[in-house]
Design an enzyme around this catalytic site. Structure first.
Site, PDB file in Angstrom:
ATOM      1  N   THR A   1      -7.372  14.298 -10.693  1.00  0.00           N
ATOM      2  CA  THR A   1      -8.114  15.537 -10.413  1.00  0.00           C
ATOM      3  C   THR A   1      -7.405  16.383  -9.348  1.00  0.00           C
ATOM      4  O   THR A   1      -7.718  17.557  -9.179  1.00  0.00           O
ATOM      5  CB  THR A   1      -9.523  15.205  -9.890  1.00  0.00           C
ATOM      6  OG1 THR A   1      -9.365  14.507  -8.644  1.00  0.00           O
ATOM      7  CG2 THR A   1     -10.296  14.332 -10.856  1.00  0.00           C
TER       8      THR A   1
ATOM      9  N   ASP B   1       7.942  12.519  -4.161  1.00  0.00           N
ATOM     10  CA  ASP B   1       6.784  12.023  -3.409  1.00  0.00           C
ATOM     11  C   ASP B   1       7.231  11.688  -1.984  1.00  0.00           C
ATOM     12  O   ASP B   1       7.976  10.727  -1.765  1.00  0.00           O
ATOM     13  CB  ASP B   1       6.213  10.778  -4.106  1.00  0.00           C
ATOM     14  CG  ASP B   1       4.917  10.338  -3.461  1.00  0.00           C
ATOM     15  OD1 ASP B   1       4.934  10.060  -2.239  1.00  0.00           O
ATOM     16  OD2 ASP B   1       3.890  10.288  -4.146  1.00  0.00           O
TER      17      ASP B   1
ATOM     18  N   ASP C   1       6.489   8.096  -0.723  1.00  0.00           N
ATOM     19  CA  ASP C   1       7.353   7.076  -1.332  1.00  0.00           C
ATOM     20  C   ASP C   1       8.773   7.171  -0.786  1.00  0.00           C
ATOM     21  O   ASP C   1       9.435   6.159  -0.561  1.00  0.00           O
ATOM     22  CB  ASP C   1       7.398   7.261  -2.858  1.00  0.00           C
ATOM     23  CG  ASP C   1       6.094   6.857  -3.512  1.00  0.00           C
ATOM     24  OD1 ASP C   1       5.191   6.348  -2.814  1.00  0.00           O
ATOM     25  OD2 ASP C   1       5.964   7.077  -4.737  1.00  0.00           O
TER      26      ASP C   1
HETATM   27  N1  URA Z   1       2.945  15.346  -2.512  1.00  0.00           N
HETATM   28  C1  URA Z   1       4.241  14.939  -2.497  1.00  0.00           C
HETATM   29  O1  URA Z   1       4.578  13.940  -1.861  1.00  0.00           O
HETATM   30  N2  URA Z   1       5.151  15.655  -3.210  1.00  0.00           N
HETATM   31  C2  URA Z   1       4.835  16.754  -3.898  1.00  0.00           C
HETATM   32  O2  URA Z   1       5.711  17.376  -4.503  1.00  0.00           O
HETATM   33  C3  URA Z   1       3.471  17.163  -3.902  1.00  0.00           C
HETATM   34  C4  URA Z   1       2.550  16.446  -3.202  1.00  0.00           C
END
Ligand code: URA
Length: 221
Positions: free
Chosen positions: A117, A211, A214
């Site tokens: 969502t 991310d 990560d």
């Molecule tokens: N969160 C992230 O870590 N990367 C993105 O591109 C968008 C949200």
């Protein structure tokens, strides 16, 4: 009186235009950059962004005595600024920020984005109930849909914060527009290294850097 009427200011967006910022951000974007390098460069980049984000930090004039004479100097005002990293990825920005504001207090906000969502929800809050008169620096690497930062900033202002500076590595135009709309009239500034092209269908910033959590910490969390 509602908060928007009380403050009546539109959100400020400050994109830091500096060759060192651009260089570090480009290395962060590169998929070959490993986690240790990513963490170190995030730290360095945040310190550069922090320099701009603290331009309006409140100060007092003080009398000081040098070995030669009495003069007037500057010191950070009380109450001290509050720095709030949004867990998990905002934690990677904390040292870079507090390097410039070592006397700031630190609060923590745990927020998670539902990947379907894209809605943000809060799972942990550790900060003073009363933030009256405080300047707050909220740290989140990616301003993507804007949902997380809007929720976080609303909470900070409801607790009495009088100035909120969101320090982000990267922003998407869609997220900036959401913040401008949802936080209209509130005392909010966004400081970022760049505003990218767009969000993709998964809510990732394009071209972005992937991310951020990560890349900082791996996929265990
Ligand atoms: N969160 C992230 O870590 N990367 C993105 O591109 C968008 C949200």
């Amino acid at each position: 009186m509602c908060a928007a009427a009380r403050y009546g200011r539109s959100m400020r967006l400050h994109v830091v235009d500096h060759p060192l910022v651009a260089h570090k951000l480009s290395t962060l974007r590169d998929e070959r950059t490993d986690s240790p390098t990513f963490r170190r460069l995030t730290d360095e980049l945040v310190t550069l962004l922090a320099y701009e984000a603290t331009r309006d930090v409140r100060t007092d004039r003080v009398e000081i005595t040098t070995p030669v004479a009495v003069t007037t100097g500057t010191r950070l005002s009380y109450p001290r600024p509050l720095v709030v990293p949004i867990l998990r990825a905002g934690l990677g920005m904390l040292d870079g920020m507090t390097r410039l504001l070592p006397t700031a207090e630190v609060g923590f906000l745990g927020m998670v984005r539902n990947e379907e969502t894209l809605e943000a929800s809060t799972y942990a809050t550790r900060m003073p109930e009363d933030l009256s008169g405080r300047q707050v620096y909220v740290l989140d690497p990616m301003l993507a849909t804007g949902g997380t930062l809007v929720a976080a900033i609303r909470m900070l202002i409801e607790r009495g914060a009088t100035d909120v500076m969101a320090v982000v590595l990267l922003a998407a135009p869609e997220g900036v527009a959401v913040m401008e709309r949802e936080l209209a009239g509130l005392p909010v500034t966004v400081v970022t290294a760049a505003v990218d092209e767009r969000l993709n269908e998964n809510g990732y910033i394009v071209p972005g850097l992937g991310d951020a959590g990560d890349r900082l910490y791996g996929t265990a969390g």
